[in-house]
Design an enzyme around this catalytic site. Sequence first.
Site, PDB file in Angstrom:
ATOM      1  CG  ASP A  16      -1.857   1.240   1.213  1.00  0.00           C
ATOM      2  OD1 ASP A  16      -2.419   1.554   0.146  1.00  0.00           O
ATOM      3  OD2 ASP A  16      -2.010   1.891   2.257  1.00  0.00           O
ATOM      4  CB  SER A  17       0.170   4.766  -0.882  1.00  0.00           C
ATOM      5  OG  SER A  17      -1.005   4.875  -0.106  1.00  0.00           O
ATOM      6  CE1 TYR A  48       2.722   6.013  -3.473  1.00  0.00           C
ATOM      7  CE2 TYR A  48       1.750   4.160  -4.631  1.00  0.00           C
ATOM      8  CZ  TYR A  48       2.822   4.735  -4.002  1.00  0.00           C
ATOM      9  OH  TYR A  48       3.993   4.038  -3.911  1.00  0.00           O
ATOM     10  N   GLY A  49      -3.218   9.129  -3.903  1.00  0.00           N
ATOM     11  CA  GLY A  49      -4.547   9.407  -4.446  1.00  0.00           C
ATOM     12  C   GLY A  49      -4.665  10.594  -5.376  1.00  0.00           C
ATOM     13  CB  CYS A  79      -3.062   0.564  -2.650  1.00  0.00           C
ATOM     14  SG  CYS A  79      -3.106   2.308  -3.095  1.00  0.00           S
ATOM     15  CG  ASN A  80      -9.453   0.583  -3.219  1.00  0.00           C
ATOM     16  OD1 ASN A  80     -10.304  -0.149  -3.699  1.00  0.00           O
ATOM     17  ND2 ASN A  80      -9.148   0.543  -1.931  1.00  0.00           N
ATOM     18  CB  THR A  81      -4.786   4.939  -5.460  1.00  0.00           C
ATOM     19  OG1 THR A  81      -5.683   5.432  -4.466  1.00  0.00           O
ATOM     20  CG2 THR A  81      -4.394   6.046  -6.395  1.00  0.00           C
ATOM     21  CD  GLU A 164      -0.145   7.226   5.295  1.00  0.00           C
ATOM     22  OE1 GLU A 164       1.075   7.333   5.515  1.00  0.00           O
ATOM     23  OE2 GLU A 164      -0.725   6.124   5.224  1.00  0.00           O
ATOM     24  CB  CYS A 198      -9.600   4.632   0.117  1.00  0.00           C
ATOM     25  SG  CYS A 198      -7.961   5.099   0.737  1.00  0.00           S
ATOM     26  CB  THR A 199      -6.811  -0.147   1.957  1.00  0.00           C
ATOM     27  OG1 THR A 199      -5.678   0.616   1.500  1.00  0.00           O
ATOM     28  CG2 THR A 199      -7.245  -1.091   0.867  1.00  0.00           C
ATOM     29  CG  HIS A 200      -5.146   5.139   3.980  1.00  0.00           C
ATOM     30  ND1 HIS A 200      -4.592   4.546   2.876  1.00  0.00           N
ATOM     31  CD2 HIS A 200      -4.117   5.721   4.654  1.00  0.00           C
ATOM     32  CE1 HIS A 200      -3.287   4.766   2.875  1.00  0.00           C
ATOM     33  NE2 HIS A 200      -2.967   5.473   3.947  1.00  0.00           N
TER      34      HIS A 200
HETATM   35  N1  DGL Z   1      -4.971   3.053   0.616  1.00  0.00           N
HETATM   36  C1  DGL Z   1      -4.903   3.639  -0.676  1.00  0.00           C
HETATM   37  C2  DGL Z   1      -6.146   3.307  -1.480  1.00  0.00           C
HETATM   38  O1  DGL Z   1      -6.755   2.280  -1.182  1.00  0.00           O
HETATM   39  C3  DGL Z   1      -4.516   5.017  -0.473  1.00  0.00           C
HETATM   40  C4  DGL Z   1      -4.356   5.994  -1.206  1.00  0.00           C
HETATM   41  C5  DGL Z   1      -3.422   7.137  -1.172  1.00  0.00           C
HETATM   42  O2  DGL Z   1      -2.253   6.960  -0.911  1.00  0.00           O
HETATM   43  O3  DGL Z   1      -3.937   8.195  -1.484  1.00  0.00           O
HETATM   44  O4  DGL Z   1      -6.525   3.970  -2.417  1.00  0.00           O
END
Ligand code: DGL
Length: 280
Positions: A16-17, A48-49, A79-81, A164, A198-200
């Site tokens: 993940d990011s 990353y979003g 990570c979805n992104t 974060e 989003c996994t966050h």
């Molecule tokens: N957890 C990432 C996701 O699922 C995070 C994105 C990010 O870094 O913006 O999209």
Amino acid sequence: MMKTFKLEQGPIGIFDSGYGGLTILEDIRKGLPQYSYIYLGDNARAPYGTRSFEVVYEFTLQAVKKLFELGCPLVILACNTASAKALRSIQQHDLPLIAPQRRVLGVIRPTAESIGKLTITRHVGILATAGTIHSESYPLEIQKLYPDIHVSGTACPLWVPLVENGEADSDGSDYFVKKYINELLSQDHEIDTIILGCTHYPLLMRKIRQYTPSHIRLIAQGEHVTNSLKNYLSRHPEIETMCRREGTCNFFTTESVEKFQESASVFLNEEINVKNITLK
Ligand code: DGL
């Protein structure tokens, strides 16, 4: 010369990011405790979003190669992104060249598959990063599987930075949690199910639940990704036998080890072994 990776036995890689993938890792470890895992968080470059397609692809490919170097036969982009912007290119373009026997899987498809059984009104909302929303990956995947489901989405660009930076439970986060939920619900009053895409976001669950009407179901992805991984491993013995079974989990971050250890231990409720890593 291009570096290539042969299939070998090793841990399952979870990428993940930042910290968000820990919400997926936790569920995967509960459901599949026999395997060994490596978690890699690119915390130094999160979020990353809001980054471009090219940058997310480049960063994700670097992480996948690092996890291959560390011996992973299988990598999950938790990570979805990254799943929205990099997975297809990596699967179709890079894997055949650098590691044809290894596999990289994402989190969007397993979530989309599960939604058909969960919504009754057939109106679904997606809360995700700007990158995931603008990629249209969720409506595309869901409508391929369930053409009768109506999908609306809202980008929540401030939620990942809140997580974060350890502000998920602070008073200041309420405003932005409420704002994005209201924006989504004002698009479609028949939504009965919201995907936290989003996994966050499960790390903000307490506040998301507080500002979402109680008749709306909130879907976190961990359980669905875990079931899909179980199913994948049962259908792919050639990959399953390459996944080491020692029940261990090691963590890597591109940020400071102390910072990761402190934040991740809060989410995971355990002491963890973390190393610093450079991606390039
Ligand atoms: N957890 C990432 C996701 O699922 C995070 C994105 C990010 O870094 O913006 O999209």
